[in-house]
Write an enzyme that holds these catalytic residues in place. Sequence first.
Site, PDB file in Angstrom:
ATOM      1  N   GLY A  20       0.825  -1.195   0.000  1.00 29.23           N
ATOM      2  CA  GLY A  20       0.000   0.000   0.000  1.00 29.23           C
ATOM      3  C   GLY A  20       0.856   1.241   0.000  1.00 29.23           C
ATOM      4  N   GLY A  22       0.636   5.594   0.820  1.00 28.76           N
ATOM      5  CA  GLY A  22      -0.122   6.709   1.367  1.00 28.76           C
ATOM      6  C   GLY A  22       0.628   8.007   1.178  1.00 28.76           C
ATOM      7  CE  LYS A  39       3.596   5.574   6.975  1.00 33.94           C
ATOM      8  NZ  LYS A  39       2.528   6.255   7.742  1.00 33.94           N
ATOM      9  CG  ASP A 140      -5.699  11.667  10.295  1.00 29.48           C
ATOM     10  OD1 ASP A 140      -6.721  12.210   9.831  1.00 29.48           O
ATOM     11  OD2 ASP A 140      -4.888  11.034   9.593  1.00 29.48           O
TER      12      ASP A 140
END
Length: 177
Positions: A20, A22, A39, A140
């Site tokens: 993924g 972002g 990440k 968030d």
Amino acid sequence: MMQLSLAHARASIHLGQELGRGGEGTVFAIDGQNDLVAKIYSVAPDARKIQKLAAMTAVASPSLLRIAAWPIDLLTDPKGLVRGFVMPRVIARRDIHELYSPKSRSEAFPETDFRFLVHVGANIARAFAVVHAQGHVLGDVNHGNLLVGPDGTVLLIDCDSFQIGTGAQVFTCDVGV
């Protein structure tokens, strides 16, 4: 691909396929580690972000890891610079927005009823309570940061955007929807 090492475990890792992408970075599988992902930030994090991530890995607890894809170790390059972190891998979950409308719900969660929706809502509240009880704040809050399992359990993602309190320090949430 750059060589990366776990800061605390002092072991090298090899990134697998991209899972993924972002705004801040990319999530990769880790070769030989089916239960963890990495990440990697697009831009190396600044000193304050590194302090925040280090604080997060230090306070990772079983209760947080049950409800969140929480950072558990930092990833460094050969020069010792932090490039990202390792967290638990999220599997068999759907984006919460798939529960919003009857049409998407019938496709993503075909066996659901109103009780299931209430169950998911209660689990969201419980997940928030776990984070807040440990001195942290979800700044968030959006549909992209909540994943739902077929059993109605909820998992929080994008935890590095949370406000983190360590007692002596507060690392703010600098993004939000």
